[in-house]
Enzyme design. Structure first.
Site, short mmCIF file in Angstrom:
data_model
loop_
_atom_site.label_atom_id
_atom_site.label_comp_id
_atom_site.label_asym_id
_atom_site.label_seq_id
_atom_site.Cartn_x
_atom_site.Cartn_y
_atom_site.Cartn_z
N GLN A 88 -46.65 -59.29 26.34
CA GLN A 88 -45.55 -58.54 25.73
C GLN A 88 -44.29 -58.61 26.59
O GLN A 88 -43.19 -58.78 26.06
CB GLN A 88 -46.02 -57.11 25.41
N ARG A 243 -40.77 -51.94 23.28
CA ARG A 243 -41.49 -50.69 22.99
C ARG A 243 -42.53 -50.87 21.89
O ARG A 243 -43.56 -50.21 21.90
CB ARG A 243 -40.48 -49.60 22.63
N TYR A 362 -43.71 -46.68 31.39
CA TYR A 362 -42.80 -47.83 31.47
C TYR A 362 -42.14 -48.19 30.13
O TYR A 362 -42.55 -47.74 29.09
CB TYR A 362 -43.43 -49.03 32.15
N GLU A 363 -41.10 -48.99 30.26
CA GLU A 363 -40.24 -49.36 29.13
C GLU A 363 -39.73 -48.10 28.40
O GLU A 363 -39.66 -48.06 27.17
CB GLU A 363 -40.96 -50.34 28.20
N GLY A 364 -39.39 -47.11 29.19
CA GLY A 364 -38.92 -45.83 28.65
C GLY A 364 -40.04 -44.81 28.68
O GLY A 364 -41.06 -44.99 28.01
#
Lengths: 378, 270
Positions: A88, A243, A362-364
């Site tokens: 991803q 996300r 992670y990733e927000g």
């Protein structure tokens, strides 16, 4: 409204299941224990087209739809969450911004290698003093006429230890805050670009995460990605795609832990009957199944909106928030239902619970997801 | 150089998951996934490896079965086969191996023949290992069964019309040079079948599976189907497990003979 998968999506899911059962799941514990990058599995995934799924064929992609891609991450993450996030990160945070913002020359130079999986991609935004707050970036890029000079460092970079191509965010004008951020394409081996430290993590150990250091790295002019001062947009739109992938990874972890627990409950006997005969436990499983299915619907809906080109930032944030919290909830229960066996490494739920936690971060983080969702309300 | 290759495949129930009805003694097929017969996957892989080397090669998969077998044929195309043909007709139902090979041989002839035919050694549901060899007989082609290795195909050393293969027997191997066109049956050791690819899946679903009925093949009820089948299944049952064999050992011939005699006497066989 149509809840049916296409024949293509059904076949892709079947392929991802077979691939995971043969090439990923049997080795997940070993990779986790050794914190070793599953290079052989990633190369095989690349040969099948899994490292370039939602990209057109003229750049070497597989030409698949986003839902096929998302289901592949989900299936692979059932067996190994590290392998899921490796794919991803590579697709959403490196190949995607180059495909979306790159010049024709950049696309021709970088995409064929990335999309075939021969080259591995990474993404660098986070710094010691800039996590959720990107305006605090301290990595600087200075225009030197015939090149850019980059100095600074990044932390927590997924795929950092093995990546060949990096999309890096740097400040070109600190006074402008996030509007002073610019994206660049860096390559492993550029003089002054070093990858010093491998992080020791709670989970997803096989997705080797590192720091990146830039000391007077001369980056050619043609490696500027997008426009000067538009790096924040490059990062945020990439993270929108990312996300969905993290939500898929979280969903895979949840489903994987759930499936393990169903099997365990049928075979484990206490007080003269198997665990699934205890209604208190069975009802909790009913709750878990319902939450997993709800998470899947949110994720597939957000993915469908992206496929159709509709705005999906809020939906992606909702999916990421709910899938990651579901992963944490389900894996914690899964360990509990395994009793003492859940706490030792002989059963995969121990690893799955450690792997689940990062999906809320992670990733927000979940908190940032709530900022995005609530921001759309008022 | 390029070849025209036909691969004979069969959709079978996944016998790893199969159960036998304890009363009716028949296979319980409900809920059992259907798969590409494992040895046939090896046969297809052999053909695709030739295509990897010689991209002009055309690989056609052919099967006889119900309409559901189209899904398996589509998977074969997603692995890399160029086209797929399904022989499907009520008139073909209930065929035994003789009738099945009549239909498949007719199908291959309707395709205009080919340079190579690959088939799996046997199917995991019937375990007869007869259909491949029968097709070769009916098409008057040479055949090599139980092939574990393909050494050369075609033009090597100026011989454009042969292939060299290794045939695995119980007690050794044979290296055989065989005239092309021919039929080869593959065993598991021949290769490791590839996966479908993502691109392959999307491409395969753009193609149709060609379906031919008995009339298209020019065969009639005397050659195919239940009534034309000289064999039929009389009874299915789970065999009773017999005791293990006993090994007689001895350092000399004489000792061996004495030990054997003693063992036979102890069981009152002599």
């Amino acid at each position: 409204m149509n809840f049916n998968l296409t024949k293509e999506q059904e076949m892709v899911r079947k392929l991802a299941q077979t691939f995971t059962a043969n090439e990923v799941a049997p080795y997940a514990a070993e990779w986790d224990e050794a914190a070793s990058f599953p290079m052989e599995a990633i190369r095989k995934a690349g040969k099948l087209g899994m490292m370039g799924m939602p990209f057109p064929r003229n750049y070497g992609g597989a030409g698949a739809d986003y839902l096929s891609y998302i289901m592949t991450i989900e299936e692979i993450s059932k067996g190994c969450a590290s392998t899921g996030v490796i794919i991803q990160t590579h697709c959403a945070l490196c190949a995607w911004p180059i495909f979306t913002y790159g010049t024709e020359a950049q696309k021709e130079k970088y995409l064929p290698g990335l999309l075939s999986g021969e080259k591995i991609g990474a993404f660098g935004l986070t710094e010691p003093n800039a996590g959720s707050d990107a305006a605090g970036l301290q990595t600087k890029a200075v225009d030197k006429g015939d090149h850019w000079l980059i100095n600074g460092s990044k932390i927590f970079i997924s795929n950092g230890a093995v990546a060949d191509v990096f999309v890096i965010m740097a400040m070109t004008d600190k006074s402008k805050g996030t509007k002073g951020i610019t994206a660049f394409i860096l390559e492993r081996g550029m003089p002054g670009f070093t990858i010093p430290k491998k992080e020791k993590k709670m989970g997803i150990s096989a997705s080797v995460t590192t720091e990146l250091h830039f000391e007077n790295v001369k980056v050619p002019k043609e490696n500027l990605l997008g426009q000067i001062g538009k790096g924040f947009k490059v990062a945020m739109t990439s993270l929108d795609v990312g996300r969905l992938g993290i939500a898929a990874q979280a969903l895979g972890i949840a489903q994987g832990a759930f499936d393990q627990t169903v099997d365990y409950m049928k075979s484990r006997k206490q007080f003269g009957r198997s665990l699934n005969k205890f209604q208190a436990l069975a009802f909790e499983m009913a709750d878990m199944k319902t939450r997993i299915d709800a998470a899947r619907l949110l994720l597939y809906k957000a993915t469908d909106r992206r496929e159709r080109g509709l705005p999906s930032t809020v939906e992606a944030a909702q999916a990421k928030l709910f899938c990651s919290e579901t992963a944490m909830y389900v894996t914690t229960k899964a360990v509990q239902f395994h009793g003492g066996y859940g706490y030792i490494k002989d059963y995969p739920v121990e690893r799955m619970m450690r792997d689940a936690k990062i999906t809320e971060i992670y990733e927000g983080t979940s908190e940032v997801m709530k900022m995005v969702i609530s921001g759309s309300l008022f | 150089m390029a070849f025209k290759i036909v691969v004979c495949v069969k959709q079978v129930p996944d016998t790893n998951e199969i159960k036998i009805d304890p009363v009716k003694k028949t296979l319980i097929r409900e809920g059992v996934p259907s798969i590409l017969n494992p040895d046939d996957a090896n046969a297809l892989e052999a053909a695709l490896q030739i295509k990897d080397e010689l991209p002009e090669t055309e690989v056609t998969v052919i099967s006889m079965g119900p309409p559901q077998a189209k899904a398996m044929l589509t998977e074969c195309m997603a692995m890399g086969a160029d086209r797929a043909v399904l022989l499907s007709d009520r008139a073909l139902g209930g065929s035994d191996t003789w009738a099945t090979s009549n239909a498949l041989a007719a199908g291959i002839q309707k395709l205009g023949g080919c340079d190579l035919i690959f088939a799996g050694q046997q199917a995991i549901d019937g375990d007869t290992a007869q259909v491949g060899p029968q097709i070769a007989e009916k098409l008057a082609l040479p055949q090599v069964t139980y092939v574990s290795k393909i050494e050369t195909v075609g033009s090597t050393a100026g011989e454009s019309d042969t292939m060299t293969v290794v045939r695995a027997l119980e007690d050794g191997y044979e290296r055989i040079k065989v005239q092309i066109p021919c039929l080869i049956t593959a065993i598991k050791a021949l290769n490791e079948p590839r996966y479908m690819s993502i691109r392959g899946i999307f491409d395969a679903l753009q193609k149709d599976v060609t379906v031919w009925q008995a009339a298209d093949l020019g065969v009639d009820a005397t050659e195919v189907g239940l009534d034309a089948s000289p064999t039929n299944v009389y009874r299915s049952f789970t065999p009773v497990v017999k005791g293990r064999g006993q090994q007689i050992t001895g350092d000399t011939d004489r000792e061996l003979a004495v030990n054997l005699l003693q063992a036979l006497k102890s069981k009152q066989i002599v």
